[in-house]
Design a protein around this motif. Structure first.
Motif, PDB file in Angstrom:
ATOM      1  N   MET A 125       0.806  -1.222   0.000  1.00 18.97           N
ATOM      2  CA  MET A 125       0.000   0.000   0.000  1.00 18.97           C
ATOM      3  C   MET A 125       0.841   1.275   0.000  1.00 18.97           C
ATOM      4  O   MET A 125       0.331   2.352  -0.321  1.00 18.97           O
ATOM      5  CB  MET A 125      -0.940   0.005   1.208  1.00 18.97           C
ATOM      6  N   ALA A 126       2.135   1.191   0.343  1.00 22.45           N
ATOM      7  CA  ALA A 126       2.978   2.382   0.370  1.00 22.45           C
ATOM      8  C   ALA A 126       3.502   2.766  -1.009  1.00 22.45           C
ATOM      9  O   ALA A 126       3.975   3.895  -1.196  1.00 22.45           O
ATOM     10  CB  ALA A 126       4.149   2.180   1.327  1.00 22.45           C
ATOM     11  N   VAL A 127       3.425   1.861  -1.980  1.00 16.00           N
ATOM     12  CA  VAL A 127       4.007   2.137  -3.299  1.00 16.00           C
ATOM     13  C   VAL A 127       3.416   3.394  -3.946  1.00 16.00           C
ATOM     14  O   VAL A 127       4.172   4.256  -4.429  1.00 16.00           O
ATOM     15  CB  VAL A 127       3.871   0.905  -4.222  1.00 16.00           C
ATOM     16  N   PRO A 128       2.085   3.566  -3.982  1.00 14.53           N
ATOM     17  CA  PRO A 128       1.557   4.807  -4.571  1.00 14.53           C
ATOM     18  C   PRO A 128       2.020   6.061  -3.832  1.00 14.53           C
ATOM     19  O   PRO A 128       2.286   7.094  -4.469  1.00 14.53           O
ATOM     20  CB  PRO A 128       0.035   4.632  -4.457  1.00 14.53           C
ATOM     21  N   LEU A 129       2.130   5.993  -2.520  1.00  9.98           N
ATOM     22  CA  LEU A 129       2.582   7.144  -1.747  1.00  9.98           C
ATOM     23  C   LEU A 129       4.048   7.469  -2.032  1.00  9.98           C
ATOM     24  O   LEU A 129       4.437   8.636  -2.112  1.00  9.98           O
ATOM     25  CB  LEU A 129       2.393   6.884  -0.260  1.00  9.98           C
ATOM     26  N   LEU A 130       4.869   6.450  -2.215  1.00 13.99           N
ATOM     27  CA  LEU A 130       6.272   6.674  -2.545  1.00 13.99           C
ATOM     28  C   LEU A 130       6.406   7.293  -3.930  1.00 13.99           C
ATOM     29  O   LEU A 130       7.250   8.176  -4.151  1.00 13.99           O
ATOM     30  CB  LEU A 130       7.043   5.354  -2.469  1.00 13.99           C
ATOM     31  N   LEU A 131       5.586   6.851  -4.866  1.00 11.68           N
ATOM     32  CA  LEU A 131       5.585   7.469  -6.196  1.00 11.68           C
ATOM     33  C   LEU A 131       5.167   8.930  -6.124  1.00 11.68           C
ATOM     34  O   LEU A 131       5.702   9.773  -6.842  1.00 11.68           O
ATOM     35  CB  LEU A 131       4.633   6.706  -7.129  1.00 11.68           C
ATOM     36  N   LYS A 132       4.230   9.216  -5.260  1.00 12.53           N
ATOM     37  CA  LYS A 132       3.739  10.592  -5.119  1.00 12.53           C
ATOM     38  C   LYS A 132       4.762  11.496  -4.444  1.00 12.53           C
ATOM     39  O   LYS A 132       4.960  12.638  -4.853  1.00 12.53           O
ATOM     40  CB  LYS A 132       2.430  10.590  -4.313  1.00 12.53           C
ATOM     41  N   GLU A 133       5.426  10.994  -3.411  1.00  9.21           N
ATOM     42  CA  GLU A 133       6.339  11.824  -2.619  1.00  9.21           C
ATOM     43  C   GLU A 133       7.764  11.874  -3.181  1.00  9.21           C
ATOM     44  O   GLU A 133       8.476  12.858  -2.965  1.00  9.21           O
ATOM     45  CB  GLU A 133       6.381  11.316  -1.171  1.00  9.21           C
ATOM     46  N   LEU A 134       8.177  10.814  -3.870  1.00  9.08           N
ATOM     47  CA  LEU A 134       9.549  10.757  -4.397  1.00  9.08           C
ATOM     48  C   LEU A 134       9.535  10.424  -5.891  1.00  9.08           C
ATOM     49  O   LEU A 134      10.176   9.459  -6.326  1.00  9.08           O
ATOM     50  CB  LEU A 134      10.360   9.698  -3.642  1.00  9.08           C
ATOM     51  N   PRO A 135       8.825  11.183  -6.713  1.00  5.54           N
ATOM     52  CA  PRO A 135       8.674  10.789  -8.126  1.00  5.54           C
ATOM     53  C   PRO A 135       9.991  10.667  -8.884  1.00  5.54           C
ATOM     54  O   PRO A 135      10.178   9.714  -9.648  1.00  5.54           O
ATOM     55  CB  PRO A 135       7.785  11.904  -8.705  1.00  5.54           C
TER      56      PRO A 135
END
Length: 297
Positions: free
Chosen positions: A148-158
């Motif tokens: 579940m953290a993968v989308p958040l990591l893409l958003k915060e560290l593109p």
């Protein structure tokens, strides 16, 4: 490649301002699920306090998936008939699905991530049941939340994270290995931090945190069989994959953890495919185009 993000801790990346808030009703249900002194009426209270969730739960229970001959009208009755674990898992899925962002980026597709998560959750539960583990339903939740953290990591560290997702998609490399090489932590650590921030039960946090540590878990024996089931589920192919990149690693771990028989594996994969096809429409997800059985051939 040297970046500021490489030196950043997860706490710095996932600072309070960027973390979505999980609905209180879902957290309450998860906490209740860890207790032995509660009944259907206790589980019904947080659901009935959230009109949106109550409607979704009743639609879920009255769906063709369960096939009851008469309409279920109350939440306590629904919990009595299908079980508090099933209701809690459904509420958890809806809660996480509603708050995780959908970054627009090349090979990443949020719906595919949820398809993968559902199939892995069903597999982890099936694997736990095959081993007669008491915590099989917890394994469902652990596998459901592992990515579940993968989308958040893409958003915060593109700038730093998008190349890793592209490399995983193009070369079939394990995402967690790429993450560790760049950041010193992986998406399992990130998801566990998110689960902690949501005050989820410690059992779930532990299952999520260890899902990239298959070999270590197998080496710990019986005490880690539940966590190993969740880690084994993470080795399943993604719905977007054209080939099963981690097939040999999965087969070796399956033989060591569950059963070396090809027939046992075939039966479990077939049952997971069937349950995924039944369950996906309830969550408004497409059924995966390619089954696990087809990947295994």
């Amino acid at each position: 490649m040297s970046t500021v993000a490489e030196k950043a801790s997860l706490e710095e990346v996932f600072h309070t301002d960027v973390l979505p808030a999980l609905p209180h009703s879902a957290i309450s249900l998860l906490q209740l699920s860890q207790r032995d002194d509660v009944g259907p009426n206790d589980f019904a209270r947080p659901i009935e306090a959230d009109p949106g969730l109550m409607g979704q739960v009743l639609r879920f229970v009255n769906s063709s998936y369960f096939g009851f001959s008469r309409e279920i009208m109350s939440v306590p009755q629904a919990i009595t008939l299908v079980g508090s674990r099933a209701i809690t898992n459904f509420a958890l899925w809806n809660a996480v699905f509603s708050v995780i962002p959908n970054p627009t980026f090349g090979p990443f597709d949020l719906k595919s991530l949820w398809q993968d998560s559902l199939r892995r959750a069903i597999f982890a539960r099936k694997a736990g049941r095959s081993l007669k583990l008491a915590e099989a339903e917890d394994l469902f939740a652990g596998a459901l939340l592992q990515d579940m953290a993968v989308p958040l990591l893409l958003k915060e560290l593109p700038e730093q994270y998008e190349p890793l997702v592209e490399k995983r998609a193009a070369e079939g490399m394990r995402l967690s290995g790429l993450e560790q090489e760049m950041f010193g932590w992986d998406h399992a650590d990130a998801a566990a931090l998110l689960a902690k921030r949501w005050n989820l039960p410690e059992e779930f946090v532990s299952l999520i945190a260890q899902h990239t540590q298959m070999e270590d878990l197998l080496g710990k024996g019986d005490m880690s069989r539940g966590a190993a089931c969740v880690a084994l589920a993470s080795l399943l192919p993604s719905c977007q994959d054209k080939e099963w990149h981690e097939k040999e690693q999965f087969l070796s771990a399956f033989a060591r953890l569950i059963d070396p028989s090809a027939d046992v594996l075939q039966t479990i994969l077939c049952e997971v495919d069937e349950q995924t096809a039944e369950f996906a429409p309830l969550l408004k997800l497409p059924v995966p185009e390619r089954t696990l059985v087809a990947f295994a051939e």
